[in-house]
Design a protein around this motif. Structure first.
Motif, PDB file in Angstrom:
ATOM      1  N   ALA A 148       2.816  14.182  -4.220  1.00  0.00           N
ATOM      2  CA  ALA A 148       3.029  14.419  -5.655  1.00  0.00           C
ATOM      3  C   ALA A 148       1.748  14.906  -6.317  1.00  0.00           C
ATOM      4  O   ALA A 148       1.777  15.776  -7.195  1.00  0.00           O
ATOM      5  CB  ALA A 148       3.531  13.142  -6.325  1.00  0.00           C
ATOM      6  N   LEU A 149       0.610  14.374  -5.901  1.00  0.00           N
ATOM      7  CA  LEU A 149      -0.675  14.817  -6.442  1.00  0.00           C
ATOM      8  C   LEU A 149      -0.955  16.259  -6.026  1.00  0.00           C
ATOM      9  O   LEU A 149      -1.479  17.058  -6.813  1.00  0.00           O
ATOM     10  CB  LEU A 149      -1.784  13.892  -5.956  1.00  0.00           C
ATOM     11  CG  LEU A 149      -3.185  14.131  -6.508  1.00  0.00           C
ATOM     12  CD1 LEU A 149      -3.195  14.095  -8.024  1.00  0.00           C
ATOM     13  CD2 LEU A 149      -4.167  13.110  -5.943  1.00  0.00           C
ATOM     14  N   ASP A 150      -0.572  16.614  -4.814  1.00  0.00           N
ATOM     15  CA  ASP A 150      -0.737  17.993  -4.352  1.00  0.00           C
ATOM     16  C   ASP A 150       0.079  18.954  -5.219  1.00  0.00           C
ATOM     17  O   ASP A 150      -0.387  20.045  -5.587  1.00  0.00           O
ATOM     18  CB  ASP A 150      -0.308  18.099  -2.892  1.00  0.00           C
ATOM     19  CG  ASP A 150      -0.364  19.528  -2.377  1.00  0.00           C
ATOM     20  OD1 ASP A 150      -1.465  20.099  -2.339  1.00  0.00           O
ATOM     21  OD2 ASP A 150       0.695  20.078  -2.019  1.00  0.00           O
ATOM     22  N   ARG A 151       1.301  18.555  -5.578  1.00  0.00           N
ATOM     23  CA  ARG A 151       2.119  19.424  -6.429  1.00  0.00           C
ATOM     24  C   ARG A 151       1.527  19.544  -7.832  1.00  0.00           C
ATOM     25  O   ARG A 151       1.680  20.578  -8.485  1.00  0.00           O
ATOM     26  CB  ARG A 151       3.552  18.903  -6.474  1.00  0.00           C
ATOM     27  CG  ARG A 151       4.312  19.139  -5.167  1.00  0.00           C
ATOM     28  CD  ARG A 151       5.768  18.778  -5.277  1.00  0.00           C
ATOM     29  NE  ARG A 151       6.005  17.346  -5.238  1.00  0.00           N
ATOM     30  CZ  ARG A 151       6.142  16.633  -4.117  1.00  0.00           C
ATOM     31  NH1 ARG A 151       6.064  17.232  -2.934  1.00  0.00           N
ATOM     32  NH2 ARG A 151       6.365  15.335  -4.163  1.00  0.00           N
ATOM     33  N   LEU A 152       0.844  18.510  -8.290  1.00  0.00           N
ATOM     34  CA  LEU A 152       0.159  18.612  -9.583  1.00  0.00           C
ATOM     35  C   LEU A 152      -1.018  19.579  -9.514  1.00  0.00           C
ATOM     36  O   LEU A 152      -1.361  20.218 -10.514  1.00  0.00           O
ATOM     37  CB  LEU A 152      -0.313  17.230 -10.033  1.00  0.00           C
ATOM     38  CG  LEU A 152       0.797  16.278 -10.481  1.00  0.00           C
ATOM     39  CD1 LEU A 152       0.234  14.889 -10.750  1.00  0.00           C
ATOM     40  CD2 LEU A 152       1.509  16.805 -11.719  1.00  0.00           C
ATOM     41  N   ASP A 153      -1.637  19.706  -8.355  1.00  0.00           N
ATOM     42  CA  ASP A 153      -2.689  20.701  -8.176  1.00  0.00           C
ATOM     43  C   ASP A 153      -2.128  22.105  -8.375  1.00  0.00           C
ATOM     44  O   ASP A 153      -2.783  22.980  -8.951  1.00  0.00           O
ATOM     45  CB  ASP A 153      -3.317  20.553  -6.784  1.00  0.00           C
ATOM     46  CG  ASP A 153      -4.513  21.462  -6.589  1.00  0.00           C
ATOM     47  OD1 ASP A 153      -5.611  21.096  -7.055  1.00  0.00           O
ATOM     48  OD2 ASP A 153      -4.343  22.545  -5.981  1.00  0.00           O
ATOM     49  N   HIS A 154      -0.883  22.329  -7.917  1.00  0.00           N
ATOM     50  CA  HIS A 154      -0.228  23.618  -8.157  1.00  0.00           C
ATOM     51  C   HIS A 154       0.003  23.835  -9.656  1.00  0.00           C
ATOM     52  O   HIS A 154      -0.090  24.967 -10.147  1.00  0.00           O
ATOM     53  CB  HIS A 154       1.106  23.675  -7.412  1.00  0.00           C
ATOM     54  CG  HIS A 154       0.966  23.789  -5.927  1.00  0.00           C
ATOM     55  ND1 HIS A 154       0.325  24.838  -5.316  1.00  0.00           N
ATOM     56  CD2 HIS A 154       1.394  22.987  -4.928  1.00  0.00           C
ATOM     57  CE1 HIS A 154       0.354  24.681  -3.994  1.00  0.00           C
ATOM     58  NE2 HIS A 154       0.996  23.551  -3.738  1.00  0.00           N
ATOM     59  N   VAL A 155       0.331  22.766 -10.385  1.00  0.00           N
ATOM     60  CA  VAL A 155       0.517  22.882 -11.833  1.00  0.00           C
ATOM     61  C   VAL A 155      -0.782  23.335 -12.488  1.00  0.00           C
ATOM     62  O   VAL A 155      -0.781  24.203 -13.376  1.00  0.00           O
ATOM     63  CB  VAL A 155       0.981  21.537 -12.423  1.00  0.00           C
ATOM     64  CG1 VAL A 155       0.917  21.567 -13.941  1.00  0.00           C
ATOM     65  CG2 VAL A 155       2.398  21.218 -11.970  1.00  0.00           C
ATOM     66  N   LEU A 156      -1.907  22.771 -12.067  1.00  0.00           N
ATOM     67  CA  LEU A 156      -3.194  23.175 -12.629  1.00  0.00           C
ATOM     68  C   LEU A 156      -3.474  24.652 -12.350  1.00  0.00           C
ATOM     69  O   LEU A 156      -4.003  25.367 -13.212  1.00  0.00           O
ATOM     70  CB  LEU A 156      -4.313  22.305 -12.058  1.00  0.00           C
ATOM     71  CG  LEU A 156      -4.255  20.814 -12.411  1.00  0.00           C
ATOM     72  CD1 LEU A 156      -5.377  20.054 -11.716  1.00  0.00           C
ATOM     73  CD2 LEU A 156      -4.321  20.606 -13.915  1.00  0.00           C
ATOM     74  N   ALA A 157      -3.110  25.112 -11.153  1.00  0.00           N
ATOM     75  CA  ALA A 157      -3.276  26.533 -10.842  1.00  0.00           C
ATOM     76  C   ALA A 157      -2.413  27.397 -11.749  1.00  0.00           C
ATOM     77  O   ALA A 157      -2.827  28.475 -12.194  1.00  0.00           O
ATOM     78  CB  ALA A 157      -2.926  26.783  -9.373  1.00  0.00           C
TER      79      ALA A 157
END
Length: 675
Positions: free
Chosen positions: A388-397
């Protein structure tokens, strides 16, 4: 002369969409006997006409749905494609459809097929969603009066502990954050959310600069004679009313998205303290309507939500099969809730933030609950939580890409409101919950409020803020929101109840159902076994209580800490938590809203595991583990103080300093504003 890259990209997207429409309609015609194309050119023409009619009709559907309410927004996603397809089919001679229901079924099949094809083309990555938001930003960007003044997007990654972020960066699983630190000079520092480390207390401090008045996620309000829960709209409104001075973090032209409190923002969307179930915000409905009107918006979220449900069920079964400990039951209800928070709400939040950047809004604060929601039920370091944290990294991108196309420069500041601790549920580990322990020690009538309600608040908030007013659909949506609220509401304190016991992570709160706070002497006179029984329970590390003679005390099985001056008799019960905790506990225990007894669960000295009084294996609210370890990630040109940041009120001052440093807060005076 070469064709510009943007134009080539547009042509490529049109071609890919057209081919997808052809395949989708062909599949629909194959499985629906009532839909027929007499020739292949008709199929090609129908697919092309679908694109043209869709481009013309969708804006009208968006306006209509925003005007009539939330249910129309939902129906738009289902019926909108059918309307577009029906109009298309009437333009193509020789195409036959037996009924509207055949058209509706064809629309659903076409949307599903288009989603599958789009997923295959993009390898399941969020680039298509990002590209759509960037295109919209470039196409609809508005001129701003002060383009030279940078804006700030505050992104709250709810519940992410500082050590987890550090470890994931070392493992190189967060490419966006890693690149910011490596190439752009971003600084990652730790800050300490003081007791209680939970979203209401921390977010009130971050957004309004006040950390007092919130003893836990929920508590018994003696003045009102009922339990306040921070993620209920009416209660959040009351909490903010008590704390706000009109000069919050977002007071000068800011926008609050998906938070508990508004920070005195001029506009707020999906924000608990600003919701009124009788009337949703038309602006929010319009933006959501735009999102759902797009096939990649609704279809992507819908099928993404289905995939999230499947992922959750697989991961829950994997935990059971491997006998992962500690763990809790994860049923279909949580799977559905996770689909809402970790797909629908995440994408919607991102679309709303992108819309604000299109408008050139100077400051936005948005809360993403993905990690926190999964970690509560799976554990702070479990694979699904880290994913889930990895998918939030995509949100930041995605936000970074949108910011590059916005009418003003933006700084992205990332923070968490608290950390997360892990451990077996108190009732599972010791065979009895805290309310039962208190009942056994006192034989009193105990009202227990220990069920987890954090996720339900997000679902209710989404329903409430999308509700329409004075329409049948609006009233239906209001009713749905109210039913969810009733389902998640704590029981009313009934007449005759003597004790109210609440769980907030591994922090328990015990109230006597009275209008005044009881002292240690009062409790000892009324229920002599209660305090000795609690402090000697193997699952409890200490209790905090107010003494009429000595003031606030921390009492453990082998000693007492007199919090006002730090005098210790016997063995200090606060020694395992560090030298600064005494002042934090003194402040919390001295609040008028504090319970008669604070109860902190035991903490494993080796692993840092705690035992939540709620039904959660990942928790926060008390002392122990990583729940008191938040993070702050800021660009190199924004000053991070050299001294440690302790308390959300101190973090508030740091963030206000960022706005002042960038030339904002022009509409805020140093004097207290009129509220």
């Amino acid at each position: 002369m070469s064709v510009p890259a943007a134009r080539l990209g547009d042509l490529g997207r049109i071609l890919a969409t057209w081919i997808t429409s052809v395949l989708a309609l062909a599949f629909a015609a194959a499985v629906l006997p009532g839909l027929k194309f007499s020739s292949f050119p008709q199929l090609l023409l129908a697919a092309a006409a679908t694109l043209v009619v869709g481009a013309l009709v969708r804006p009208l559907l968006v306006v209509a749905s925003a005007a009539v309410g939330w249910l129309a927004v939902l129906l738009l996603a289902v019926l909108g494609q059918a309307v577009i397809l029906a109009l298309t089919l009437t333009l193509i001679p020789g195409v036959e459809a037996d009924s509207f229901w055949v058209v509706l079924a064809a629309a659903w099949i076409a949307a599903a097929a288009a989603t599958v094809v789009a997923w295959l083309c993009t390898s399941g990555t969020p680039e298509a969603f990002t590209a759509a938001l960037v295109r919209r930003t470039r196409r609809r960007r508005q001129e701003v009066k002060d383009p030279e003044a940078p804006g700030v997007i505050f992104v709250q990654l709810d519940g992410v502990p500082f050590p987890v972020m550090q470890w994931q960066l070392l493992a190189a699983t967060l490419p966006t954050v890693g690149r910011w630190i490596r190439n752009d000079g971003y600084r990652l520092v730790e800050w300490t959310p003081v007791l209680p480390p939970t979203t209401p207390a921390s977010q009130l401090g971050i957004l309004h600069g006040r950390i007092d008045g919130v003893p836990a996620f929920r508590w018994y309000d003696r003045q009102l004679g009922r339990v306040l829960v921070a993620n209920r709209a009416a209660d959040a409104t009351e909490i903010e009313r008590r704390a706000s001075d009109g000069r919050g973090l977002l007071a000068d032209g800011g926008v609050s998205i998906s938070n508990l409190f508004s920070g005195d923002a001029e506009r707020a969307m999906l924000t608990m303290s600003k919701m009124q179930l009788a009337r949703g915000t038309a602006d929010t409905r319009r933006r959501v309507a735009w999102y759902l009107a797009r096939p990649d918006g609704f279809a992507g979220s819908f099928f993404g939500a289905l995939a999230e449900i499947g992922r959750e069920r697989f991961e829950a079964r994997r935990q059971r099969r491997r006998d992962v400990q500690p763990r809790q039951h994860r049923g279909w209800l949580f799977a559905g809730m996770r689909a809402v928070t970790n797909v629908v709400l995440r994408d919607l939040n991102t679309a709303l933030v992108a819309e604000e950047m299109i408008r050139g809004t100077r400051v936005v604060y948005v809360d993403y609950v993905d990690y926190d929601e999964v970690a509560h039920h799976a554990g702070a370091l479990r694979p699904e939580s880290l994913a889930a944290l990895d998918r939030l990294d995509h949100v930041l991108a995605c936000l970074e890409a949108v910011a590059a196309a916005a009418p003003r420069r933006y700084r992205l500041v990332v923070l968490s409101d608290h950390g997360q601790s892990q451990g077996a549920i108190f009732a599972d580990k010791y065979g009895v919950d805290l309310a039962a322990v208190c009942s056994q020690l006192t034989t009193a009538r105990v009202e227990a409020v220990e069920q987890s309600v954090e996720g339900w608040g997000r679902v209710n908030g989404l329903l409430a803020d999308l509700s329409g007013a004075d329409t049948n659909t609006g009233r239906m949506a209001n009713g749905a929101a109210q039913r969810v609220q009733r389902h998640s509401a704590p029981p009313e304190v009934t007449a005759g109840s003597e004790l109210v016991v609440l769980g907030s992570g591994n922090l328990g709160l015990v109230y006597a159902a009275s209008e005044r706070r009881l002292t240690m002497e009062d409790i000892t006179d009324r229920w002599p076994p209660l305090i000795p029984g609690l402090v000697n329970h193997e699952g409890i590390s200490f209790i905090a209580v107010l003494s009429s003679e000595y003031g606030p005390l921390a009492v453990g099985p082998d000693g007492v800490n007199q919090l006002s001056d730090g005098k210790v008799t016997g063995e200090d019960p606060l020694a395992p938590f560090g030298p600064l905790v005494r002042a934090d506990l003194l402040r919390a225990a001295s609040m008028p809203e504090a319970p008669d007894l604070y109860v902190n669960s035991s903490v494993d000295p080796d692993s840092g595991e705690v035992s939540a009084f709620e039904g959660l294996v990942g928790s926060h609210g008390g002392l122990g583990g990583w729940q008191g370890r938040g993070l702050l990630l800021a660009p190199s040109d924004l000053v991070i103080p050299d001294k440690p940041i302790r308390g959300a009120d101190e973090l508030h001052r740091v963030l206000v300093g960022y706005l002042e440093q960038l030339g904002q807060r022009s509409g805020i005076t140093r004097d207290a504003a009129e509220v």
